[in-house]
Write a protein that holds these residues in place. Structure first.
Motif, PDB file in Angstrom:
ATOM      1  N   SER A   2       0.835  -1.188   0.000  1.00  0.00           N
ATOM      2  CA  SER A   2       0.000   0.000   0.000  1.00  0.00           C
ATOM      3  C   SER A   2       0.875   1.246   0.000  1.00  0.00           C
ATOM      4  O   SER A   2       2.024   1.214   0.417  1.00  0.00           O
ATOM      5  N   HIS A  15      -4.243   0.857  -2.162  1.00  0.00           N
ATOM      6  CA  HIS A  15      -3.928  -0.569  -2.193  1.00  0.00           C
ATOM      7  C   HIS A  15      -3.582  -0.908  -3.634  1.00  0.00           C
ATOM      8  O   HIS A  15      -4.422  -0.767  -4.525  1.00  0.00           O
ATOM      9  N   ALA A  17      -3.132  -3.429  -6.238  1.00  0.00           N
ATOM     10  CA  ALA A  17      -3.545  -4.823  -6.448  1.00  0.00           C
ATOM     11  C   ALA A  17      -2.438  -5.725  -6.996  1.00  0.00           C
ATOM     12  O   ALA A  17      -2.252  -6.826  -6.478  1.00  0.00           O
ATOM     13  N   MET A  20      -0.087  -7.165  -4.290  1.00  0.00           N
ATOM     14  CA  MET A  20      -0.664  -7.817  -3.119  1.00  0.00           C
ATOM     15  C   MET A  20      -0.771  -9.325  -3.307  1.00  0.00           C
ATOM     16  O   MET A  20      -0.927  -9.812  -4.421  1.00  0.00           O
ATOM     17  N   SER A  21      -0.729 -10.028  -2.184  1.00  0.00           N
ATOM     18  CA  SER A  21      -0.972 -11.466  -2.202  1.00  0.00           C
ATOM     19  C   SER A  21      -2.465 -11.701  -2.455  1.00  0.00           C
ATOM     20  O   SER A  21      -3.282 -10.791  -2.271  1.00  0.00           O
ATOM     21  N   PRO A  22      -2.850 -12.913  -2.851  1.00  0.00           N
ATOM     22  CA  PRO A  22      -4.277 -13.192  -3.052  1.00  0.00           C
ATOM     23  C   PRO A  22      -5.111 -12.923  -1.792  1.00  0.00           C
ATOM     24  O   PRO A  22      -6.224 -12.407  -1.895  1.00  0.00           O
ATOM     25  N   GLN A  24      -4.429 -10.718   0.686  1.00  0.00           N
ATOM     26  CA  GLN A  24      -4.528  -9.269   0.861  1.00  0.00           C
ATOM     27  C   GLN A  24      -5.518  -8.689  -0.150  1.00  0.00           C
ATOM     28  O   GLN A  24      -6.311  -7.808   0.188  1.00  0.00           O
ATOM     29  N   HIS A  25      -5.450  -9.175  -1.357  1.00  0.00           N
ATOM     30  CA  HIS A  25      -6.362  -8.704  -2.408  1.00  0.00           C
ATOM     31  C   HIS A  25      -7.806  -8.960  -1.999  1.00  0.00           C
ATOM     32  O   HIS A  25      -8.652  -8.073  -2.094  1.00  0.00           O
ATOM     33  N   ARG A  26      -8.097 -10.139  -1.524  1.00  0.00           N
ATOM     34  CA  ARG A  26      -9.462 -10.492  -1.121  1.00  0.00           C
ATOM     35  C   ARG A  26      -9.938  -9.622   0.036  1.00  0.00           C
ATOM     36  O   ARG A  26     -11.043  -9.101   0.027  1.00  0.00           O
ATOM     37  N   ILE A  29      -8.933  -5.142  -1.241  1.00  0.00           N
ATOM     38  CA  ILE A  29      -9.493  -4.576  -2.466  1.00  0.00           C
ATOM     39  C   ILE A  29     -11.013  -4.667  -2.475  1.00  0.00           C
ATOM     40  O   ILE A  29     -11.698  -3.719  -2.835  1.00  0.00           O
TER      41      ILE A  29
END
Length: 129
Positions: A2, A15, A17, A20-22, A24-26, A29
């Protein structure tokens, strides 16, 4: 990952995208209300226009409300906006698609539009519940 900035006394967290890891994205985002989408520079491609499938935003759930699209073009930026249908119109009015903003003007215009969209989203369904 971020990035953080303060604009006119308002704290803004970005953030990013692709960084980011999956997980973190979930978690992050999907809970953001405002999105800034950066597109590729299409310089040198005759008659190029960028097409975005707005219906794909529905896969993000109901939290994301305000979307902006930034496209570098030569020495400036093309800017577009769309939002959920539940939001009332908010200022400033988007510039014409053929108008290019400088880096300085882009930041001011984009942050103003995003901030006003955020405020409008917080007063309209489903965010005002």
């Amino acid at each position: 990952d971020s990035y953080y900035t303060v604009w006119k006394g308002i704290e803004i967290m970005f953030h990013i995208a692709p960084l980011m890891s999956p997980e973190q994205h979930r978690r992050l985002i999907g809970n953001d209300i405002c999105f800034i989408l950066f597109t590729e520079n299409l310089d040198g491609i005759d008659g190029s226009t960028y097409s975005l499938d707005v219906s794909a935003m529905d896969s993000l759930g109901t939290v994301p409300q305000v979307f902006s699209v930034v496209q570098p073009q030569g020495n400036g930026y093309r800017l577009g906006f769309f939002s959920r249908s539940s939001l009332k119109p908010y200022d400033p009015v988007p510039p014409p698609l053929d108008y290019l903003l400088s880096t300085t003007d882009l930041k001011e215009y984009l942050f103003t539009k995003i901030h006003n969209g955020f405020r409008m989203a917080m007063s309209c369904p489903p965010m005002n519940r």
